[in-house]
Enzyme design. Structure first.
Site, PDB file in Angstrom:
ATOM      1  N   LYS A 110       0.960  -1.086   0.005  1.00 38.83           N
ATOM      2  CA  LYS A 110      -0.140   0.090   0.037  1.00 38.83           C
ATOM      3  C   LYS A 110       0.899   1.237  -0.146  1.00 38.83           C
ATOM      4  O   LYS A 110       1.858   1.357   0.907  1.00 38.83           O
ATOM      5  CB  LYS A 110      -0.895   0.133   1.002  1.00 38.83           C
ATOM      6  CG  LYS A 110      -1.873   1.048   1.310  1.00 38.83           C
ATOM      7  CD  LYS A 110      -3.113   0.398   0.425  1.00 38.83           C
ATOM      8  CE  LYS A 110      -4.176   1.520  -0.047  1.00 38.83           C
ATOM      9  NZ  LYS A 110      -5.006   0.907  -0.931  1.00 38.83           N
ATOM     10  N   GLY A 224     -20.160   4.449  -3.210  1.00 37.14           N
ATOM     11  CA  GLY A 224     -19.027   5.178  -3.790  1.00 37.14           C
ATOM     12  C   GLY A 224     -19.443   4.838  -5.430  1.00 37.14           C
ATOM     13  O   GLY A 224     -20.421   4.935  -5.958  1.00 37.14           O
ATOM     14  N   ASN A 225     -18.346   5.038  -6.339  1.00 38.38           N
ATOM     15  CA  ASN A 225     -18.472   4.969  -7.826  1.00 38.38           C
ATOM     16  C   ASN A 225     -18.981   4.124  -8.398  1.00 38.38           C
ATOM     17  O   ASN A 225     -19.925   3.844  -9.404  1.00 38.38           O
ATOM     18  CB  ASN A 225     -17.098   5.309  -8.497  1.00 38.38           C
ATOM     19  CG  ASN A 225     -16.594   6.783  -8.277  1.00 38.38           C
ATOM     20  OD1 ASN A 225     -17.402   7.803  -7.901  1.00 38.38           O
ATOM     21  ND2 ASN A 225     -15.246   7.087  -8.312  1.00 38.38           N
ATOM     22  N   ALA A 226     -18.662   2.826  -7.809  1.00 37.15           N
ATOM     23  CA  ALA A 226     -19.148   1.638  -8.462  1.00 37.15           C
ATOM     24  C   ALA A 226     -20.585   1.159  -8.129  1.00 37.15           C
ATOM     25  O   ALA A 226     -21.069   0.365  -8.526  1.00 37.15           O
ATOM     26  CB  ALA A 226     -18.250   0.334  -8.119  1.00 37.15           C
TER      27      ALA A 226
HETATM   28  N1  GLU Z   1      -6.981   0.241  -4.699  1.00 37.58           N
HETATM   29  C1  GLU Z   1      -6.882  -1.097  -4.727  1.00 37.58           C
HETATM   30  C2  GLU Z   1      -6.332  -1.735  -3.430  1.00 37.58           C
HETATM   31  O1  GLU Z   1      -5.234  -1.299  -3.103  1.00 37.58           O
HETATM   32  C3  GLU Z   1      -5.810  -1.431  -5.794  1.00 37.58           C
HETATM   33  C4  GLU Z   1      -5.735  -2.830  -5.962  1.00 37.58           C
HETATM   34  C5  GLU Z   1      -4.810  -3.041  -7.061  1.00 37.58           C
HETATM   35  O2  GLU Z   1      -3.472  -3.164  -7.126  1.00 37.58           O
HETATM   36  O3  GLU Z   1      -5.412  -3.162  -8.375  1.00 37.58           O
HETATM   37  O4  GLU Z   1      -6.942  -2.396  -3.086  1.00 37.58           O
END
Ligand code: GLU
Length: 419
Positions: A110, A224-226
């Protein structure tokens, strides 16, 4: 309640140790549980960026790389002013678990950048994105760490980063980032993948319980968006959406919400008050309404020890990250309300991220049907595994998902490191 209780990393550690304690062969994995209880590496870096007024501003970036028994790391880059290191660590751990439960050869990471992107011009945003890649490109790349969009980051930002990375390594590398713009290697069906994943998981669980989505009364709390895509998909399956909330409004129709009416509402500047047929309540109240399926899709810690006794849903599909606290989870289990956990329900997005990377690396692009078929097959099979293991261990879907996932991580660690 102490703040520690709802500390995301603390909760994540609790969850893996709960699953570990139920594992039948846990004696073989004693040293591995300690390894996965913390991220392998946390990078903190300060990046100077020249602003439009020629002043230099320093931005702090964090990357938590959780486990590297099966490279590369995968996970979103979040741009947000309020960083919480515990959340960065927890999200990277969750990402390992999420990738593993659907059996992807990727492990969790992350990124979090302390910035409010709304305060930057487009040029500043581009410079910030490119500068980060210049400083960190040794840590990223298709075989090392593949970031994707997250809160406040966009396909355009991913395309800039991918371009910068490709320039630096002198090789066109679309597989270094996913969730890019269409022309820089986005996968078909990516826009729909999140919502489609939710629907496949829900459908499969209901099918295994010999039930159907048709006529089920569903409440969606701020998705959210989805959410709109999912609302449409559920309506096509004849689900009865009775309550829906967004960040600004909450609406209800005890018989049925017509998704097209909601789209009109979203597109207009009118207040929901003008739609007198819809009753308006607060986002907290919506969780406590009677329904077959409750979908908390907004924020973390929505169902807690203080409101869990009032939950009347029969099944909960978690779309937000950790919307149910561990203490509330225990009460739900005792009330026989089953929860389909976020790590399984939310896996559609990262699955198509993976498909995007595979297509990028092969430089061969699939059509929508191919992407969707692969998504469906993998998600349904992961859902069946979770359902069957939950039965076998008489445990919750969440713990079953963790057990499956951790077993795969442990096996990869054993094979590589002989531990
Ligand atoms: N925003 C997503 C998450 O961190 C990204 C996941 C990905 O790498 O596609 O859960």
């Amino acid at each position: 309640m102490s703040t520690k209780i709802n500390d995301p990393f603390n909760n994540a550690q609790k969850q893996i140790s709960l699953a570990y304690n139920l594992m039948k062969d846990k004696e073989n994995h004693k040293n591995k549980i300690d390894i996965i209880s913390n991220p392998k590496r946390i990078i903190e870096i300060s990046i100077p960026v020249k602003m439009d007024n020629w002043n230099v501003k320093i931005f702090t970036w964090y990357r938590s790389q959780h486990n590297d028994s099966r490279w590369p790391f995968k996970g979103g880059i979040r741009f947000h002013q309020d960083v919480n290191i515990s959340e960065v660590k927890a999200l990277s751990m969750w990402m390992s678990i999420k990738c593993s439960v659907i059996d992807l050869p990727l492990w969790g990471g992350k990124w979090w950048v302390i910035v409010n992107p709304k305060e930057l011009s487009e040029w500043e945003l581009e410079r910030l994105s490119r500068w980060y890649v210049r400083q960190l490109y040794k840590y990223i790349g298709p075989e090392q760490d593949v970031p994707a969009p997250d809160v406040n980051t966009t396909p355009q930002i991913m395309a800039w980063m991918m371009d910068e990375y490709s320039n630096l390594v002198w090789v066109y590398s679309p597989g270094s980032f996913t969730g890019k713009t269409l022309t820089s290697g986005w996968s078909k069906w990516r826009g729909e993948a999140t919502a489609q994943g939710w629907v496949y998981v829900l459908q499969e669980i209901l099918k295994l319980k010999k039930k159907k989505v048709k006529w089920k009364k569903i409440i969606i709390q701020w998705a959210g968006n989805a959410w709109l895509t999912m609302a449409k998909m559920l309506t096509e399956l004849w689900a009865k959406l009775i309550w829906i909330s967004d960040s600004r409004w909450w609406i209800y129709n005890e018989k049925w919400l017509v998704v097209n009416d909601i789209i009109t509402l979203k597109e207009s500047d009118k207040s929901v008050i003008e739609y007198s047929k819809w009753q308006i309540v607060t986002n907290a109240e919506i969780l406590e309404k009677a329904c077959d399926i409750l979908i908390p899709a907004a924020l973390e810690n929505q169902i807690t020890i203080s409101n869990v006794e009032n939950i009347k849903a029969k099944l909960i599909l978690e779309l937000a990250n950790w919307p149910v606290t561990p203490e509330a989870d225990e009460v739900l289990t005792s009330k026989k309300i089953q929860v389909i956990p976020d790590i399984l329900a939310n896996s559609g997005w990262v699955m198509v991220s993976y498909f995007e990377q595979v297509q990028n690396n092969a430089n061969y692009y699939w059509d929508e049907i191919e992407v969707n078929t692969k998504l469906k097959t993998k998600i349904e099979s992961a859902t069946r595994d979770v359902y069957n293991l939950a039965k076998e261990y008489s445990t919750t879907y969440r713990t079953a998902a963790y057990i499956i996932s951790m077993k795969r991580i442990f096996d990869a660690m054993s094979d590589r490191w002989n531990i």
